[in-house]
Design a protein around this motif. Sequence first.
Motif, PDB file in Angstrom:
ATOM      1  N   ARG A   1       0.856  -1.186   0.000  1.00 30.36           N
ATOM      2  CA  ARG A   1       0.000   0.000   0.000  1.00 30.36           C
ATOM      3  C   ARG A   1       0.891   1.234   0.000  1.00 30.36           C
ATOM      4  NH1 ARG A   1      -4.938   0.686   3.758  1.00 30.36           N
ATOM      5  NH2 ARG A   1      -3.441   0.481   5.465  1.00 30.36           N
TER       6      ARG A   1
ATOM      7  N   THR B   1      -3.449   3.840  -2.462  1.00 32.87           N
ATOM      8  CA  THR B   1      -3.706   2.714  -3.360  1.00 32.87           C
ATOM      9  C   THR B   1      -3.192   1.424  -2.744  1.00 32.87           C
ATOM     10  OG1 THR B   1      -3.330   4.242  -5.212  1.00 32.87           O
ATOM     11  CG2 THR B   1      -3.388   1.901  -5.732  1.00 32.87           C
TER      12      THR B   1
ATOM     13  N   VAL C   1      -5.573  -3.834  -8.150  1.00 30.94           N
ATOM     14  CA  VAL C   1      -5.417  -2.462  -7.660  1.00 30.94           C
ATOM     15  C   VAL C   1      -6.726  -2.013  -7.021  1.00 30.94           C
ATOM     16  CG1 VAL C   1      -4.878  -0.086  -8.295  1.00 30.94           C
ATOM     17  CG2 VAL C   1      -3.792  -1.985  -9.517  1.00 30.94           C
TER      18      VAL C   1
ATOM     19  N   THR D   1      -8.562   1.367  -4.586  1.00 29.03           N
ATOM     20  CA  THR D   1      -8.480   2.676  -3.939  1.00 29.03           C
ATOM     21  C   THR D   1      -9.875   3.100  -3.507  1.00 29.03           C
ATOM     22  OG1 THR D   1      -7.824   4.998  -4.175  1.00 29.03           O
ATOM     23  CG2 THR D   1      -8.671   3.904  -6.152  1.00 29.03           C
TER      24      THR D   1
ATOM     25  N   ARG E   1      -8.080   7.662 -13.599  1.00 26.71           N
ATOM     26  CA  ARG E   1      -7.807   6.228 -13.522  1.00 26.71           C
ATOM     27  C   ARG E   1      -6.759   5.829 -14.556  1.00 26.71           C
ATOM     28  NH1 ARG E   1     -11.659   0.824 -13.586  1.00 26.71           N
ATOM     29  NH2 ARG E   1     -10.359  -0.320 -15.034  1.00 26.71           N
TER      30      ARG E   1
ATOM     31  N   LEU F   1      -3.408   6.866 -13.271  1.00 22.99           N
ATOM     32  CA  LEU F   1      -2.957   5.973 -12.203  1.00 22.99           C
ATOM     33  C   LEU F   1      -2.456   4.653 -12.781  1.00 22.99           C
ATOM     34  CD1 LEU F   1      -2.624   5.332  -9.196  1.00 22.99           C
ATOM     35  CD2 LEU F   1      -5.020   4.560  -9.184  1.00 22.99           C
TER      36      LEU F   1
END
Length: 309
Positions: free
Chosen positions: A39, A51, A66, A68, A77, A80
Motif C-alpha cells: 500500500r 492505493t 489495484v 483505492t 484512472r 494511475l
Amino acid sequence: MHAFQIPLMPPYSFERLFQRLQTHPDPQLEVQAENNLLRRVFRVGSRPVLTSLQFVGSIDQPVLQVGTTSALSAEERDELVRTIRHVFCADLDLLPIYEQMQEEAELAVLVKRFRGLRLMHDSDLFQSMVKTIIGQQINLTFAANLTQRLLALAGDEVVDERGVKFLAFPTAEAVARLAVEDLRPLQFSQRKAEYIIDYARAIVDGTVELERLWAMEDEEVVAHLTALRGIGRWTVECLLMFGMGRPNLLPAADIGLRNGISLVYKLDTKPDEKEIRRMGERWEPWRSIYSLYIWEAVGAVKRKEVWEE
C-alpha cells in the motif's frame, strides 16, 4: 473501494520483488509480504491517492489487483494505471534478455535464481532525482531514514479508514519553499540539503522541464542535468534507470555494482570503472537489467540466501 486488475508481462516474480524490498526499504510503502500486498500513495495530477496493490496469479500468469477508496475520473484512472505500470515495470519482456544473459555461465546462474525479478521504478522524475541525491555516499538504511524525514516535513498526509497514516512524496513546489536550515536538523548534510532545494527550485522556475526529458536520448539527459550544481553523471544515470526505466544504463562508478561483479565473476579484486564499461559492452542493449541482477546477487548474500548453484 474501486478495484481493477492490471495484467503483467510474464515471468513476474512477486516473491523476488518482496525479497528485494527487504534490502531496499521504501518509506512510502506498507509491505504485507504474507499477502503479496503493498500500500502506498501515488499522485494523480497533484492529488495524493492511497492505493492498495495485491499481486495475484503466478510467476507465469501474473496479475496486479489495484484498489483505492478515492473517486477517480476516467482520465485519472488512466493516469494511475500508467503510473503503476511504469513503477512495476509491467511491460518489460524479460525473455530475450534472459536468452542473451545465458550466454555467460556466471549470469545464467542469476537468471535461474532470480527469474521474474524486475526493477521497481520511481513514480515521477522529481522524486527519483531527490531520492538519488539523498542516497549519494550513504547506506540504504540511512537514505530511507532521510527520505522518511523529508516526507514527514514536506509531504502530504493521507489517512485510511483505520486511521493509518501514509505520506505522499513532496512536490517540487513544497521542497522549493524549504530552506537549508529546515533540513539540517534532520541530519541532511549542508551540501545534500542545498542540492535538493536547488533542484526543486530549478523545476519550479522552469530551468528544468521534466516532461522534456522523456523525448531526450540518454546522453542528452546527462548533459542537460549535470549542468545543475551537485548533479553528476552517476546521479543522472540513476535517474535514467530508476526514474525513466531506460534499459541500457551501466552505472559503472557504483560501488555496489563493483562489489557485485567481483562476487558474480569470482574476481580477486574489484574492477574499476573502465573495466566495468569494457565488460558492459557485451551486455548491450540491456545493461540496466544486467546491473539489477548483479546487484541482487549482493542483496541475496546480505539476506543470507544461497544463490549459487
